[in-house]
Every structure is written in structure tokens, then in C-alpha cells.
Design a protein around this motif. Structure first.
Motif, PDB file in Angstrom:
ATOM      1  N   LEU A   1       0.878  -1.169   0.000  1.00 37.09           N
ATOM      2  CA  LEU A   1       0.000   0.000   0.000  1.00 37.09           C
ATOM      3  C   LEU A   1       0.912   1.215   0.000  1.00 37.09           C
ATOM      4  N   THR A   2       0.791   2.058  -1.007  1.00 38.03           N
ATOM      5  CA  THR A   2       1.642   3.254  -1.035  1.00 38.03           C
ATOM      6  C   THR A   2       0.826   4.466  -0.591  1.00 38.03           C
ATOM      7  N   HIS A   3       1.505   5.291   0.175  1.00 41.27           N
ATOM      8  CA  HIS A   3       0.881   6.534   0.645  1.00 41.27           C
ATOM      9  C   HIS A   3       1.778   7.680   0.233  1.00 41.27           C
ATOM     10  N   SER A   4       1.200   8.689  -0.370  1.00 39.89           N
ATOM     11  CA  SER A   4       2.037   9.838  -0.699  1.00 39.89           C
ATOM     12  C   SER A   4       2.126  10.716   0.540  1.00 39.89           C
ATOM     13  N   ARG A   5       3.328  11.209   0.773  1.00 39.39           N
ATOM     14  CA  ARG A   5       3.516  12.084   1.925  1.00 39.39           C
ATOM     15  C   ARG A   5       2.751  13.384   1.741  1.00 39.39           C
ATOM     16  N   SER A   6       2.525  13.763   0.480  1.00 35.38           N
ATOM     17  CA  SER A   6       1.831  15.038   0.266  1.00 35.38           C
ATOM     18  C   SER A   6       0.402  14.964   0.801  1.00 35.38           C
ATOM     19  N   GLY A   7      -0.212  13.751   0.690  1.00 31.08           N
ATOM     20  CA  GLY A   7      -1.545  13.578   1.263  1.00 31.08           C
ATOM     21  C   GLY A   7      -1.503  13.765   2.754  1.00 31.08           C
ATOM     22  N   LEU A   8      -0.502  13.134   3.359  1.00 31.17           N
ATOM     23  CA  LEU A   8      -0.318  13.242   4.808  1.00 31.17           C
ATOM     24  C   LEU A   8      -0.054  14.695   5.172  1.00 31.17           C
ATOM     25  N   ASN A   9       0.820  15.326   4.348  1.00 35.75           N
ATOM     26  CA  ASN A   9       1.157  16.724   4.627  1.00 35.75           C
ATOM     27  C   ASN A   9      -0.058  17.627   4.460  1.00 35.75           C
ATOM     28  N   ALA A  10      -0.901  17.304   3.468  1.00 34.77           N
ATOM     29  CA  ALA A  10      -2.099  18.125   3.256  1.00 34.77           C
ATOM     30  C   ALA A  10      -3.014  18.036   4.470  1.00 34.77           C
ATOM     31  N   THR A  11      -3.200  16.805   4.987  1.00 34.88           N
ATOM     32  CA  THR A  11      -4.018  16.631   6.187  1.00 34.88           C
ATOM     33  C   THR A  11      -3.394  17.390   7.343  1.00 34.88           C
ATOM     34  N   PHE A  12      -2.053  17.248   7.433  1.00 39.76           N
ATOM     35  CA  PHE A  12      -1.364  17.929   8.518  1.00 39.76           C
ATOM     36  C   PHE A  12      -1.523  19.439   8.362  1.00 39.76           C
ATOM     37  N   LEU A  13      -1.434  19.906   7.110  1.00 38.34           N
ATOM     38  CA  LEU A  13      -1.567  21.340   6.859  1.00 38.34           C
ATOM     39  C   LEU A  13      -2.952  21.826   7.280  1.00 38.34           C
ATOM     40  N   ASP A  14      -3.976  21.020   6.980  1.00 41.37           N
ATOM     41  CA  ASP A  14      -5.337  21.363   7.409  1.00 41.37           C
ATOM     42  C   ASP A  14      -5.369  21.543   8.909  1.00 41.37           C
ATOM     43  N   ALA A  15      -4.793  20.536   9.602  1.00 42.15           N
ATOM     44  CA  ALA A  15      -4.783  20.579  11.070  1.00 42.15           C
ATOM     45  C   ALA A  15      -3.988  21.791  11.536  1.00 42.15           C
ATOM     46  N   ALA A  16      -2.861  22.047  10.832  1.00 45.32           N
ATOM     47  CA  ALA A  16      -2.004  23.157  11.240  1.00 45.32           C
ATOM     48  C   ALA A  16      -2.728  24.488  11.051  1.00 45.32           C
ATOM     49  N   VAL A  17      -3.461  24.596   9.921  1.00 38.24           N
ATOM     50  CA  VAL A  17      -4.192  25.850   9.671  1.00 38.24           C
ATOM     51  C   VAL A  17      -5.249  26.056  10.741  1.00 38.24           C
ATOM     52  N   GLN A  18      -5.944  24.954  11.077  1.00 41.42           N
ATOM     53  CA  GLN A  18      -6.954  25.058  12.144  1.00 41.42           C
ATOM     54  C   GLN A  18      -6.292  25.459  13.449  1.00 41.42           C
ATOM     55  N   GLY A  19      -5.138  24.812  13.711  1.00 44.10           N
ATOM     56  CA  GLY A  19      -4.386  25.131  14.928  1.00 44.10           C
ATOM     57  C   GLY A  19      -3.977  26.589  14.939  1.00 44.10           C
ATOM     58  N   ALA A  20      -3.519  27.082  13.771  1.00 46.30           N
ATOM     59  CA  ALA A  20      -3.059  28.466  13.697  1.00 46.30           C
ATOM     60  C   ALA A  20      -4.224  29.426  13.940  1.00 46.30           C
ATOM     61  N   ILE A  21      -5.387  29.083  13.402  1.00 51.63           N
ATOM     62  CA  ILE A  21      -6.557  29.943  13.603  1.00 51.63           C
ATOM     63  C   ILE A  21      -6.898  29.995  15.087  1.00 51.63           C
ATOM     64  N   LEU A  22      -6.881  28.799  15.714  1.00 53.92           N
ATOM     65  CA  LEU A  22      -7.158  28.736  17.151  1.00 53.92           C
ATOM     66  C   LEU A  22      -6.140  29.556  17.927  1.00 53.92           C
ATOM     67  N   GLU A  23      -4.878  29.412  17.488  1.00 54.58           N
ATOM     68  CA  GLU A  23      -3.788  30.127  18.151  1.00 54.58           C
ATOM     69  C   GLU A  23      -4.025  31.636  18.068  1.00 54.58           C
ATOM     70  N   LEU A  24      -4.423  32.086  16.877  1.00 49.68           N
ATOM     71  CA  LEU A  24      -4.688  33.514  16.697  1.00 49.68           C
ATOM     72  C   LEU A  24      -5.842  33.961  17.592  1.00 49.68           C
ATOM     73  N   LEU A  25      -6.862  33.084  17.707  1.00 46.97           N
ATOM     74  CA  LEU A  25      -7.999  33.415  18.572  1.00 46.97           C
ATOM     75  C   LEU A  25      -7.532  33.548  20.013  1.00 46.97           C
ATOM     76  N   VAL A  26      -6.688  32.582  20.432  1.00 47.58           N
ATOM     77  CA  VAL A  26      -6.170  32.618  21.803  1.00 47.58           C
ATOM     78  C   VAL A  26      -5.368  33.898  22.017  1.00 47.58           C
ATOM     79  N   LEU A  27      -4.540  34.223  21.009  1.00 48.35           N
ATOM     80  CA  LEU A  27      -3.730  35.441  21.122  1.00 48.35           C
ATOM     81  C   LEU A  27      -4.635  36.677  21.162  1.00 48.35           C
ATOM     82  N   ALA A  28      -5.661  36.661  20.307  1.00 48.59           N
ATOM     83  CA  ALA A  28      -6.589  37.794  20.266  1.00 48.59           C
ATOM     84  C   ALA A  28      -7.287  37.967  21.603  1.00 48.59           C
TER      85      ALA A  28
END
Lengths: 294, 489
Positions: B169-196
Motif C-alpha cells: 500500500l503506497t501513501h504519498s507524503r503530500s496527502g499526509l502533509n495536506a491533512t497535517f496542513l489542514d490541522a495546522a491551519v486550524q491550529g493556527a486559527i485557534l492560536e490567533l484566537l487565543v492570542l486575540a
């Protein structure tokens, strides 16, 4: 006026008598089982369950008896059911019909594009721009539909043999998909380099799911063969039932509901044919030593 | 630069450092969380893929046994059906390798055509060994070729102990990275809210902390120029160290004020004492030759034989000398030890003596006496003190309509308290400072020695005189402690 009335009355009585006769006959002939068992093979677009249900209901209503469609994934299974007396009628391919010719008789042959005939298509991927025919397919991967399919197995092997080659070793690898539709899928996906399918299935798929058939291209067409017939078990089905079914199918094109189903099946209607229709297939079978005259 | 940063006002520094700390901690927490998320995602991917691999390998076994390519193809393609749920932990490709190291079937025949040799796929081939595609592969293994875009999960396909092939079973890292990026963007938004949320709180808190400190600093810086001011309680009404510091500051201000007042008093009384001593010594120096001069004049007059002109001149000289004598006499205040102690009737005498003056001034006069019959205080000095104070009071109140004078003489425990109050014009603080000095008068015709004499007498008796100056009202309070060795009789 009176004369006309008498004639009408007489006709009415005739209809009543005919109806009663048919009723009694059918009651006697089908005493051993209550419903009509109709075998369906992957000769057409096998997964059109809704269409099958509609047709089943139509036949049940018209016949006044429950018609049960029995679907199997391979021709072999349907042939076995027929041999085991598990079916009354079946829609089989021409090649299985010839195998079963001692056990079954022709009821009707569908009319496709106005003729009781169809062809075998040799298809390749639409990306393959070079292949012109079987001669270009040496050492390739080839998809057959079913070992009992004429267009999907017998015809391509016959063509290769005609070229003076051994069909068993001509291709690098062959495999069965057990349905014509899946042959198209196998070629479209690139699993096989080429495949051989029924013209009827391919043409229908172009109308129903062009996104699949668009990925394939026809490189060669066989001569016409007799269309897969609807057959009746010689022992299971009484003459009256045989005639009733034949009549019912023949008259399908005469009422709107029947026409609708025929349109869905992409057929023009049914015809009554003689076994000679399949002489071409017989010739091919002889080539492989599979046909011996009774 | 750093020095300049630390030199900044607390008003800037506290919020700034707070903000830096908040940002650093938020960033570090989110970095750790993202790291964990990435690992979790990868683990989820591997776990899900292993699960899928196991299921597929079981279903694929019969197809390999029977060489049923199409069924195998349908099985490996099922996870990619349009209706199947898609996510980034889904494999990209599924390949079945037969024991002869050729592709038996793959979900993507275009990339991995049937019967193609595994060695065509250098990346997978490099990351694996030949044994991975033989029955040496006993359990699932995860391959992560360095620098590869893909991650491979290898599952053996076995049936009854017979090795049938390998599932990749092959998995592209870009798929993993895209999911991670989604999570990271959500995290960043939350972070900005916390900072705000946190940064304004930090700013407000910093201001709150800095404001009282700045006020304190400003007050303390100006301590040389202005008398220190107390901090209002609203500035910082808490009992933490800061609050305690402000309380201590207020106490310090209080102590400083008291000390300043005391110093002022001490200076004032010292000055008065010095003036007293100077005046007394000058008076003595003048008084002695004066007595001599007056005696000489007197003798000269008694001898007679003086012409009118001389007599007239001598008279002039004598009157002048007598005036000097009066003045000097007044300056020579001395509460000499007296044989007679104060009696209750002395106070009645004072009332009697002042009666004509009270009538004349038309002031309302209240006089309360509550003492024993006899007290061990020199009667003359006390009478003088009371008369001087009452005299001044009657005169001051007499100027006004509805003038009044109240006085009391009361023995409180061991203290004799004299109070004299009256209504009058408000006295300015500058004038009050010089009230007890000699030759300071508040009215025309006064010689300005009455209060000075009173002060000297009180001072000699070892007591203090206090002044309560309110609006249009003044009160003198004299507290005389009873001498211990004499008793109160």
C-alpha cells in the motif's frame, strides 16, 4: 345489426374458451412448481437490476404467474442450472445455447438494430493509437469475458487461430472478467491492453455510461453472429407455456410498457428464428473441436 | 539595545514582555502539538493502512491461488470506488506482488502494469530487499525510504501458511502533509484566537500593574520639590506585595509629614526659646542700669534746687526711662516659684477681674471650672496665663456681632486642661507661625507681648500650649501635668 351482434358473441365465447383452455393447460403444466424460473446471464448489462425488476414485474403481470429472474455471474452457472432442471427459461449467449442445444430450444431471438444479430468488438484503450487488430496484440495482456461467451472468448480465439497462431500462447496473459461490461472496464483502466466484447453491451454502455466506454476504442469488428437467444428447457416447459411465453415476448413491442422495457434493454423486439441462425458460431466451435453433429 | 529595552517604562515593558512570553509559549505549545499531531496522523495512517492491508490480504488470497486477476483487481480497486469515503490517510495505490517479484495486479495498472517486474520501480525496490517479496516477510512492515515522496506498507498474503504474494500500500507524503496542513491551519486559527483573547488581557493587566507603579514613581521623584502626597486607595486596592508597598508608602508619607510637623514645631519652639533667652538677657542688661538711672534721678529730684527747665527735662527723662522700664519689665517674664498654690477662688477672681471688659465688649461668655479646691500650680502664673488668653479672646470676639468666648478649666486625671475659644476672623497660617513671637500683634494698640508672655509662662511650667484654628474660630489649649512629687492638694 343482429348478425354483427352474433359474431361478437361468438368471438367472445371463443376468447373465453381459449382463456379457459390456456388456464387449464398452464395449471397442469406448471403443477410441479408455482412460478416461472427465468435465468439471466451476463449477456447484457448485467447490473441493471432496476430494469430486470421492471421486466420481471411486466412478465409476471402478463403471464398471470410469478416470474423469477435468477441471475448468475457466469454463463457456466446458468448452464449448470439449466442442466440441473433448475430453470424453465433463460437468456443465454449463442455459444452456451449451442452447448445446450439438446436440452433447450429457441423461444425468441432479440432484434438488435432491426436484426437478430450482433458482433464481437476488439477494444483497446483510447490512449492506444497504434493497434489495428489482433495482429498487433502479440505478447499483450488480454481480457476475455467468459469462457462460454462467443464474442468474449470464442470469436477472438478463432480470429487468432485463423492467423495461424496458437490462441493459448499468443498473449502474454489472459484473464476472465466474467462479464462484457467488466472487459470494457479492464481495458479502460489499463489492466488489460485489449479485450473482446459484445457489440450490444459496448453500444449500450456508450449510451448509459459513456465515461467508461469513452476510455476505449474499437479496433476491429467481427462478422455478424446470431444474437443471444431466449431459450426454454425442453423437458421443464410444456408446449403451451412455451407458446405463451413466446407470444408474450413477441407482443412486447405492441404495448407501451413492453416498448419501454425494450427501449431500456436497447432492443427493437423479438423474433422467432431457427437454429441455423447460429451456423457461424457452429463453424467456429468446429474449429476448436467443440461441436459434434447430433 | 537590550539596556534600552530594559529602560523602557513599565507601561510599555510589562505588556511587551507579557506579549512576547504569551507569543513564545503559544508558539511552543502549538509546535509541540503540531509535532504530536503529525506523528498521530502518521500513526493513524499506518494503523488504518495496516488494517486495510490485513483485510485485503485475506480476501486476495483465493484470487492469487486461482490466478483470478479480475477479482483481485476488483478487490484492490474497491477502496478507490467513487462512493468510498476519501481522506488523506487513504492509500494512493495498492499493488499485489506475486512471489516471482512481478506485479500480479494493482489498483493503478497505468503506473504498475500487470506482470511488470518490481525492479522497474527503483524506489520501492531500493527500500526493500528481495526477501520482502518472499515468505520471509512474516508480518506487516512499514518502509519510509529517505527522501521519498512515498511511504510503503508491506503486508504478506498467506493462505494456510503458504506464501502467495505481497501486498504493497503506497501513501504519498503530500496527502499526509495536506491533512497535517489542514490541522495546522486550524491550529493556527485557534492560536490567533487565543492570542486575540490573551494579548488584550495582557495589555490591560500590564497597564493596571504599571499605572500605580508609575504614580508611585512620580510622587517619589518629586519628594524633594513637593511634600509627599498619599496615594489614593483606588490606585491599587489589593493586599498583595504591591498593595503592601503602597500602604507602606502611605505610612512613610504619614511619618514624614509628622516628622516635618514635629521639626517645624521644634524649630518654632527653639526659636521662641532663643528669642526668650535673648530678650530676657537684654532686659536684664537694660534693667540694671535703668534701675540705677531711675534711682539717680530720684535722688537728684529729692535733693531739690533744680530750676524749672531742668526739672522739666528730668521729668521727661524719667518718664521715658519708666516707659523703658515698663517694656523691659514685661519682657522679664519669670514664673517664680511661689508659696501660694492655685485655689478655686483664683479662678473666680479672674472672672471678676474680667467682668467689666466682658460687659463692655458685649460678648457671650461661658466659663466652666471643674477642679479641686487646691492644685499644686503657682497661682500667679496660672492667673496670668488665663487672664492673657481670655483678654485676647474677649477683644477678638468683641469686634464681631454675636461674639462669644468659651473657657473651661478642668482636671482630667493628672492633667489640668485650660481651654479658651472664641469666634473671630480666620487667621492665616503665615500669621499663626509667628503667633507666639514677641511684638507680634493682631490689632491696633497691642504691644504684641501678651501671647509671648503666656507662651513663656507655659513653657516655664513645663507644659505646652496648642492651637486649634478652624474657620472663624480659634481655641487655645494648655495642658499642665501635675508635678508628681507634690500631689494634688
Amino acid at each position: 345489426m343482429n348478425m354483427l351482434q352474433n359474431r361478437n358473441n361468438r368471438r367472445f365465447l371463443q376468447v373465453i374458451v381459449l382463456f379457459l383452455t390456456l388456464f387449464v393447460l398452464s395449471g397442469v403444466s406448471l403443477a410441479d412448481h408455482e412460478h416461472v424460473r427465468f435465468g439471466v446471464t451476463p449477456t447484457f448489462l448485467h447490473d441493471q437490476h432496476q430494469l430486470l425488476a421492471k421486466w420481471q414485474l411486466y412478465l409476471t403481470k402478463r403471464l398471470g404467474r410469478k416470474v423469477e429472474f435468477i441471475q448468475r455471474d457466469s454463463y457456466q452457472e446458468t448452464m449448470d442450472l439449466m442442466r440441473l432442471n433448475q430453470l424453465d427459461f433463460a437468456w443465454v449467449s449463442d455459444y452456451p445455447y449451442l452447448h445446450l442445444r439438446d436440452l433447450v430450444r429457441l423461444v425468441v431471438v432479440p432484434l438488435y438494430h432491426g436484426k437478430p444479430a450482433y458482433r464481437s468488438y476488439l477494444i483497446v484503450s483510447s490512449k492506444d493509437k497504434t493497434t489495428r487488430g489482433y495482429e498487433d496484440l502479440r505478447g499483450k495482456i488480454f481480457a476475455f469475458a467468459d469462457p462460454y461467451s462467443n464474442t468474449g472468448y470464442l470469436s477472438p480465439r478463432f480470429e487468432i487461430k485463423k492467423m495461424g497462431e496458437d490462441p493459448e500462447s499468443y498473449f502474454l496473459k489472459t484473464f476472465f472478467t466474467w462479464s462484457h461490461r467488466k472487459v470494457i472496464e479492464a481495458v479502460a483502466s489499463g489492466l488489460a491492453h485489449a479485450g473482446s466484447v459484445e457489440s450490444y453491451v459496448w453500444d449500450t454502455l456508450v449510451k448509459v455510461e459513456p465515461q467508461i466506454s469513452n476510455n476505449t476504442r474499437i479496433v476491429w469488428q467481427s462478422p455478424e453472429y446470431g444474437f443471444p437467444p431466449l431459450v426454454a428447457h425442453r423437458l421443464n416447459v410444456q408446449e403451451s407455456d412455451f407458446l405463451e411465453m413466446q407470444k408474450l415476448l413477441m407482443e412486447m413491442k405492441n404495448d407501451p410498457q413492453g416498448r419501454e422495457i425494450l427501449a431500456d434493454l436497447d432492443l427493437d423486439g423479438f423474433s422467432i428464428q431457427k437454429p441455423d441462425l447460429y451456423q457461424g458460431v457452429v463453424e467456429m466451435m468446429r474449429e476448436f473441436g467443440e461441436y459434434s453433429a447430433p | 539595545m537590550i539596556q534600552r529595552l530594559f529602560d523602557l517604562s513599565l507601561q510599555t515593558k510589562i505588556p511587551l514582555l507579557g506579549a512576547i512570553l504569551i507569543i513564545i509559549s503559544t508558539l511552543s505549545v502549538s509546535s509541540v502539538l503540531m509535532y504530536l499531531t503529525y506523528n498521530d496522523l502518521k500513526e493513524a495512517l499506518v494503523t488504518s493502512s495496516e488494517g486495510l492491508g490485513h483485510t485485503l490480504s485475506t480476501t486476495l488470497a483465493p484470487t492469487l491461488l486461482h490466478g483470478d486477476v479480475w477479482r483481485a483487481f476488483e478487490i484492490v480497486r474497491a477502496p478507490f470506488a467513487v462512493s468510498a469515503p476519501r481522506n488523506n490517510i487513504h492509500p494512493d495505490t495498492i499493488v499485489v506482488i506475486s512471489p516471482d517479484q512481478k506485479v500480479f495486479v494493482s489498483s493503478d495498472p497505468q503506473t504498475f502494469p500487470m506482470l511488470s517486474d518490481i525492479s522497474n520501480y527503483s524506489e520501492i525496490f531500493q527500500a526493500t530487499s528481495k526477501s520482502d517479496f518472499s515468505d520471509n516477510l512474516t508480518e506487516t512492515s512499514v518502509l519510509e525510504p529517505a527522501g521519498s515522496e512515498f511511504l510503503y506498507i508491506l503486508v504478506p498474503i498467506k493462505d494456510g501458511g503458504l506464501f502467495l504474494g505481497t501486498l504493497i500500500l503506497t501513501h504519498s507524503r503530500s496527502g499526509l502533509n495536506a491533512t497535517f496542513l489542514d490541522a495546522a491551519v486550524q491550529g493556527a486559527i485557534l492560536e490567533l484566537l487565543v492570542l486575540a483573547f490573551l494579548l488584550p488581557i495582557n495589555w490591560y493587566w500590564g497597564q493596571r500593574m504599571a499605572h500605580p507603579l508609575m504614580t508611585l514613581a512620580l510622587r517619589m521623584e518629586n519628594i524633594r520639590n513637593h511634600p509627599p502626597e498619599q496615594l489614593e486607595i483606588e490606585v491599587y486596592d489589593y493586599r498583595d506585595e504591591l498593595g503592601r508597598m503602597f500602604a507602606a508608602y502611605n505610612t512613610m508619607v504619614e511619618v514624614l509629614m509628622e516628622k516635618a510637623a514635629l521639626e517645624k514645631k521644634v524649630i518654632s519652639s527653639e526659636r521662641l526659646a532663643a528669642v526668650g533667652r535673648l530678650t530676657a538677657s537684654i532686659a536684664h542688661e537694660i534693667n540694671n542700669p535703668l534701675s540705677g538711672m531711675l534711682t539717680a534721678l530720684d535722688t537728684l529730684k529729692q535733693r531739690g534746687g533744680l530750676d524749672d527747665r531742668t526739672t522739666h527735662t528730668l521729668g521727661l527723662v524719667e518718664r521715658g526711662l519708666l516707659q523703658i522700664c515698663d517694656t523691659v519689665g514685661a519682657l522679664l517674664v519669670e514664673a517664680r516659684p511661689q508659696k501660694r498654690w492655685l485655689e478655686k477662688c483664683d479662678l473666680e477672681d479672674v472672672r471678676t477681674l474680667l467682668h467689666p471688659e466682658i460687659i463692655k465688649s458685649q460678648v457671650q461668655f461661658d466659663f466652666m471650672v471643674d477642679i479641686p479646691d487646691r492644685l499644686p500650680f503657682p497661682a500667679g502664673a496660672l492667673r496670668q496665663i488665663l487672664i492673657n488668653l481670655l483678654h485676647n479672646a474677649i477683644e477678638a470676639a468683641g469686634i464681631r456681632e454675636n461674639g462669644w468666648v468659651r473657657s473651661s478649666v478642668v482636671l482630667l486625671d493628672d492633667v489640668l486642661e485650660l481651654r479658651v475659644s472664641n469666634n473671630c476672623e480666620t487667621i492665616s497660617s503665615e500669621r499663626l507661625e509667628h503667633l507666639f513671637e514677641p511684638f507680634v500683634s493682631f490689632r491696633a494698640g497691642g504691644h504684641g507681648l501678651g501671647l509671648w508672655v503666656t507662651y513663656q509662662l507655659v513653657d516655664q511650667l513645663g507644659a505646652r500650649i496648642e492651637l486649634a484654628n478652624q474657620s472663624e474660630q480659634i481655641e487655645f489649649i494648655v495642658r499642665l501635668p501635675i508635678p508628681e512629687n507634690r500631689g494634688n492638694t
